[in-house]
Scaffold this motif. Structure first.
Motif, PDB file in Angstrom:
ATOM      1  N   UNK A  29       0.858  -1.186   0.000  1.00  0.00           N
ATOM      2  CA  UNK A  29       0.000   0.000   0.000  1.00  0.00           C
ATOM      3  C   UNK A  29       0.894   1.237   0.000  1.00  0.00           C
ATOM      4  N   UNK A  30       0.482   2.258  -0.764  1.00  0.00           N
ATOM      5  CA  UNK A  30       1.308   3.455  -0.932  1.00  0.00           C
ATOM      6  C   UNK A  30       0.443   4.703  -0.769  1.00  0.00           C
ATOM      7  N   UNK A  31       0.998   5.701  -0.103  1.00  0.00           N
ATOM      8  CA  UNK A  31       0.334   6.996   0.024  1.00  0.00           C
ATOM      9  C   UNK A  31       1.417   8.059   0.150  1.00  0.00           C
ATOM     10  N   UNK A  32       1.055   9.300  -0.086  1.00  0.00           N
ATOM     11  CA  UNK A  32       2.002  10.410   0.086  1.00  0.00           C
ATOM     12  C   UNK A  32       1.300  11.568   0.786  1.00  0.00           C
ATOM     13  N   UNK A  33       2.103  12.399   1.390  1.00  0.00           N
ATOM     14  CA  UNK A  33       1.635  13.686   1.912  1.00  0.00           C
ATOM     15  C   UNK A  33       2.443  14.771   1.206  1.00  0.00           C
ATOM     16  N   UNK A  34       1.757  15.799   0.745  1.00  0.00           N
ATOM     17  CA  UNK A  34       2.433  16.844  -0.015  1.00  0.00           C
ATOM     18  C   UNK A  34       1.712  18.165   0.187  1.00  0.00           C
ATOM     19  N   UNK A  35       2.378  19.229  -0.185  1.00  0.00           N
ATOM     20  CA  UNK A  35       1.792  20.563  -0.142  1.00  0.00           C
ATOM     21  C   UNK A  35       1.822  21.127  -1.560  1.00  0.00           C
ATOM     22  N   UNK A  36       0.724  21.830  -1.940  1.00  0.00           N
ATOM     23  CA  UNK A  36       0.684  22.362  -3.301  1.00  0.00           C
ATOM     24  C   UNK A  36      -0.027  23.702  -3.383  1.00  0.00           C
ATOM     25  N   UNK A  59       4.975  19.681  -3.551  1.00  0.00           N
ATOM     26  CA  UNK A  59       6.123  19.578  -2.644  1.00  0.00           C
ATOM     27  C   UNK A  59       5.956  18.304  -1.832  1.00  0.00           C
ATOM     28  N   UNK A  60       6.689  17.263  -2.206  1.00  0.00           N
ATOM     29  CA  UNK A  60       6.579  15.967  -1.545  1.00  0.00           C
ATOM     30  C   UNK A  60       7.165  16.049  -0.137  1.00  0.00           C
ATOM     31  N   UNK A  61       6.347  15.706   0.846  1.00  0.00           N
ATOM     32  CA  UNK A  61       6.753  15.849   2.245  1.00  0.00           C
ATOM     33  C   UNK A  61       6.880  14.521   2.983  1.00  0.00           C
ATOM     34  N   UNK A  62       6.173  13.500   2.528  1.00  0.00           N
ATOM     35  CA  UNK A  62       6.199  12.219   3.224  1.00  0.00           C
ATOM     36  C   UNK A  62       5.733  11.131   2.262  1.00  0.00           C
ATOM     37  N   UNK A  63       6.331   9.938   2.373  1.00  0.00           N
ATOM     38  CA  UNK A  63       5.896   8.771   1.612  1.00  0.00           C
ATOM     39  C   UNK A  63       5.608   7.660   2.613  1.00  0.00           C
ATOM     40  N   UNK A  64       4.416   7.085   2.531  1.00  0.00           N
ATOM     41  CA  UNK A  64       4.057   6.006   3.426  1.00  0.00           C
ATOM     42  C   UNK A  64       3.872   4.716   2.627  1.00  0.00           C
ATOM     43  N   UNK A  65       4.395   3.621   3.155  1.00  0.00           N
ATOM     44  CA  UNK A  65       4.278   2.320   2.508  1.00  0.00           C
ATOM     45  C   UNK A  65       3.968   1.266   3.562  1.00  0.00           C
ATOM     46  N   UNK A  66       3.282   0.213   3.128  1.00  0.00           N
ATOM     47  CA  UNK A  66       2.968  -0.873   4.057  1.00  0.00           C
ATOM     48  C   UNK A  66       2.788  -2.173   3.292  1.00  0.00           C
ATOM     49  N   UNK A  67       3.228  -3.251   3.903  1.00  0.00           N
ATOM     50  CA  UNK A  67       2.874  -4.602   3.489  1.00  0.00           C
ATOM     51  C   UNK A  67       1.944  -5.152   4.560  1.00  0.00           C
ATOM     52  N   UNK A  68       1.634  -6.423   4.487  1.00  0.00           N
ATOM     53  CA  UNK A  68       0.807  -7.005   5.538  1.00  0.00           C
ATOM     54  C   UNK A  68       1.591  -7.173   6.833  1.00  0.00           C
ATOM     55  N   UNK A  69       2.933  -7.054   6.768  1.00  0.00           N
ATOM     56  CA  UNK A  69       3.780  -7.280   7.938  1.00  0.00           C
ATOM     57  C   UNK A  69       4.263  -6.012   8.622  1.00  0.00           C
ATOM     58  N   UNK A 125       5.747   1.935   7.263  1.00  0.00           N
ATOM     59  CA  UNK A 125       6.735   2.966   7.573  1.00  0.00           C
ATOM     60  C   UNK A 125       6.418   4.238   6.819  1.00  0.00           C
ATOM     61  N   UNK A 126       6.888   5.346   7.371  1.00  0.00           N
ATOM     62  CA  UNK A 126       6.857   6.637   6.688  1.00  0.00           C
ATOM     63  C   UNK A 126       8.294   7.021   6.372  1.00  0.00           C
ATOM     64  N   UNK A 127       8.510   7.502   5.155  1.00  0.00           N
ATOM     65  CA  UNK A 127       9.843   7.899   4.706  1.00  0.00           C
ATOM     66  C   UNK A 127       9.864   9.400   4.525  1.00  0.00           C
ATOM     67  N   UNK A 128      10.916  10.045   5.020  1.00  0.00           N
ATOM     68  CA  UNK A 128      11.032  11.500   4.946  1.00  0.00           C
ATOM     69  C   UNK A 128      11.846  11.894   3.714  1.00  0.00           C
ATOM     70  N   UNK A 129      11.215  12.327   2.630  1.00  0.00           N
ATOM     71  CA  UNK A 129      11.961  12.703   1.424  1.00  0.00           C
ATOM     72  C   UNK A 129      12.755  13.994   1.585  1.00  0.00           C
ATOM     73  N   UNK A 130      12.488  14.737   2.657  1.00  0.00           N
ATOM     74  CA  UNK A 130      13.237  15.964   2.896  1.00  0.00           C
ATOM     75  C   UNK A 130      14.531  15.701   3.671  1.00  0.00           C
ATOM     76  N   UNK A 131      14.708  14.466   4.129  1.00  0.00           N
ATOM     77  CA  UNK A 131      15.944  14.098   4.803  1.00  0.00           C
ATOM     78  C   UNK A 131      17.013  13.793   3.756  1.00  0.00           C
ATOM     79  N   UNK A 132      18.235  13.683   4.205  1.00  0.00           N
ATOM     80  CA  UNK A 132      19.345  13.398   3.296  1.00  0.00           C
ATOM     81  C   UNK A 132      19.441  11.890   3.084  1.00  0.00           C
ATOM     82  N   UNK A 133      18.564  11.363   2.221  1.00  0.00           N
ATOM     83  CA  UNK A 133      18.583   9.931   1.927  1.00  0.00           C
ATOM     84  C   UNK A 133      18.301   9.707   0.450  1.00  0.00           C
TER      85      UNK A 133
END
Length: 394
Positions: free
Chosen positions: A27-34, A41-51, A54-62
Motif C-alpha cells: 500500500x502506498x500513500x504520500x503527503x504533499x503541499x501544493x 512539494x513531496x513531504x512524506x511517503x508512506x508504505x505498508x505490506x501485511x507485515x 513505515x513513513x519515509x522522509x523525502x526531505x531528509x538526506x537519503x
C-alpha cells in the motif's frame, strides 16, 4: 503489523525496500503541499505490506532511488493506492514513469456498490467498521520536525489500505467483477495524464470559439503561462487566472500599456517584465493550423429535442441498472456516451461492448430502438419489453 519510526537514513530505506519487494502487494500513500507551488512539494511517503508499515522522509538526506525503483520498475509487486491520481503524478514527476502494476481502491469501490468517489475514511468505516482520526488532516507536512501524532496519522492510511485491499479483491473475485477494472486501471497509469508540453496546455482550457485566430492566441498564451508557472514554481492561477487569460485571448492588447486596463491584472503590468513577456508571446501569433483544430467530438453530435428526451430516459435507465447491480453509474457509462447513443451513434461507445454491454448497453440499445419501454404500474416505475432484443457484436 510492525510500525517503524520515521525513516531518514538511506540504509534503513534500502533494508525496508528489500523486505517490501518480497510481498505480492504494498500500500502506498504520500503527503504533499501544493497550495503555493506549481510542482507538488513531496513531504512524506508512506508504505505498508501485511507485515510492516513505515513513513519515509523525502526531505531528509537519503537516497529515494531504491523506493522509486520498487514503484516503477518492479513488476512483481502490485502498488495499491486510494484515489491515487496526485500520488501517481508525484511519482511520475520524479521518475518519468507511473507505478506498475497498480490498483486503486476508490475505482474498485465503484464496482462494489460504494458510490462514484467514496472518500478513504468512509471506505474504511464501511469495510472495517471504525472511524479514522482526522485530527492531522490539514497539517503543514512541510514543517520539521514532524511529531508522533502526525506520523501515526500518515502511517494509518497505508496500514488500513493494506488491510482492506485483500477484502476488496476477494469481493471482486466472488462477484466476477475484477476484470471490469482493467481498463480503468490502465487509464489511470497512462503517462499522458501526468506530463504534457507547454504547447499543449491550451487543450485543457475551455473557450467557446472555433476561430483559428482566437485559438492561435490561446495556444500561445497558455504555453507562455505554463512556462512562467513552471519556471517560478507557482500555481498557474498565480501567474494569471483562466478568465483573465480568456479575456486577453478574445480581446488582445495592442500594446503593453493596454494590459493595465485588463480586469484581473494590476496596473503594474503596463511596464513590468512579465507584462512585456506576455505581449511578446502574443506578437506575430499565427492562426491555429487546420490540422491542429480540435475536432468536433463524433460522439457528441447536436441533439434534437427528441434526442434530448431519449438521453434523459437513458440516464434514468442507467440509474436503475446501477442501483440493481450495485455498480457506480459513472463506471458503467458517461453522460456524453448516453447523448451519443441517443443521437444515433453506435460505434466507439464503451457501453456497447464487454461487461458494460451485458450490464447496461444491451437494454440501452433496446430502449433507443423501441424494444424497451417505461411504464407505471401501481404507482411504480417498471420497464417492459415490447420486442425481442437484437444481438450486436460486443
Amino acid at each position: 503489523m510492525r510500525i517503524h519510526p520515521l525513516i531518514t537514513r538511506s540504509d534503513d530505506l534500502q533494508a525496508l525496500v528489500d523486505r517490501l519487494s518480497k510481498h505480492p502487494f504494498i500500500a502506498v500513500d504520500t503527503e504533499f503541499m501544493r497550495e503555493n507551488t506549481y510542482w507538488p512539494d513531496l513531504c512524506l511517503i508512506q508504505v505498508a505490506s501485511v507485515d510492516e508499515a513505515a513513513a519515509i522522509d523525502p526531505k531528509a538526506d537519503l537516497d529515494l532511488k531504491p523506493l522509486l525503483s520498487l514503484f516503477v520498475e518492479n513488476e512483481d509487486v502490485l502498488k495499491v493506492f486510494h484515489a491515487g491520481g496526485q500520488d501517481l503524478e508525484i511519482i511520475h514527476n520524479l521518475t518519468g514513469k507511473a507505478p506498475s502494476p497498480l490498483f486503486d481502491t476508490q475505482i474498485a469501490a465503484m464496482a462494489l456498490g460504494h458510490g462514484e468517489q467514496i472518500g478513504y475514511s468512509n471506505l474504511i468505516e464501511s469495510l472495517l467498521g471504525h472511524s479514522l482520526d482526522k485530527g492531522a488532516r490539514f497539517t503543514d507536512w512541510g514543517r520539521r520536525p514532524l511529531d508522533k501524532r502526525q506520523i501515526d496519522y500518515a502511517i494509518a492510511d497505508v496500514t488500513h489500505l493494506a488491510t482492506v485491499f485483500p477484502r476488496m479483491v476477494e469481493k471482486l473475485r466472488k462477484t466476477g467483477r475484477g476484470a471490469w477494472l482493467d481498463e480503468e486501471m490502465e487509464r489511470l497509469a497512462d503517462p499522458s495524464s501526468f506530463a504534457f508540453p507547454p504547447e499543449d496546455a491550451w487543450k485543457r482550457l475551455k473557450l467557446p470559439s472555433r476561430n483559428p485566430a482566437v485559438l492561435g492566441r490561446l495556444k500561445a498564451l497558455a504555453a507562455w503561462r505554463e512556462t512562467e508557472a513552471r519556471s517560478k514554481n507557482l500555481p498557474r492561477g498565480r501567474i494569471i487566472k483562466d478568465d483573465t487569460l480568456a479575456e486577453i485571448v478574445l480581446h488582445p492588447p495592442k500594446t503593453q500599456d493596454d494590459l493595465g486596463r485588463v480586469r484581473g491584472l494590476s496596473a503594474g503590468w503596463r511596464n513590468n517584465d512579465i507584462g512585456a513577456r506576455l505581449v511578446a508571446a502574443l506578437a506575430n501569433v499565427k492562426p491555429l493550423d487546420p490540422e491542429e483544430m480540435p475536432e468536433r467530438d463524433p460522439k457528441r453530435p447536436g441533439l434534437t429535442k427528441d434526442a434530448v428526451l431519449v438521453s434523459d430516459l437513458l440516464k434514468l435507465l442507467l440509474k436503475i441498472r446501477a442501483k440493481e447491480s450495485g455498480v457506480a453509474a459513472k463506471l458503467i457509462a458517461r453522460s456524453d456516451d448516453l447523448e451519443a447513443l441517443a443521437a444515433g451513434v453506435r460505434k466507439g461507445l464503451n457501453m456497447l461492448s464487454g461487461w458494460r454491454y451485458e450490464q447496461f448497453g444491451k437494454d440501452a440499445l433496446d430502449l433507443v430502438e423501441g424494444r424497451l419501454a417505461f411504464a407505471i404500474e401501481n404507482g411504480k416505475l417498471k420497464m417492459s419489453r415490447v420486442a425481442e432484443p437484437e444481438s450486436v457484436d460486443a
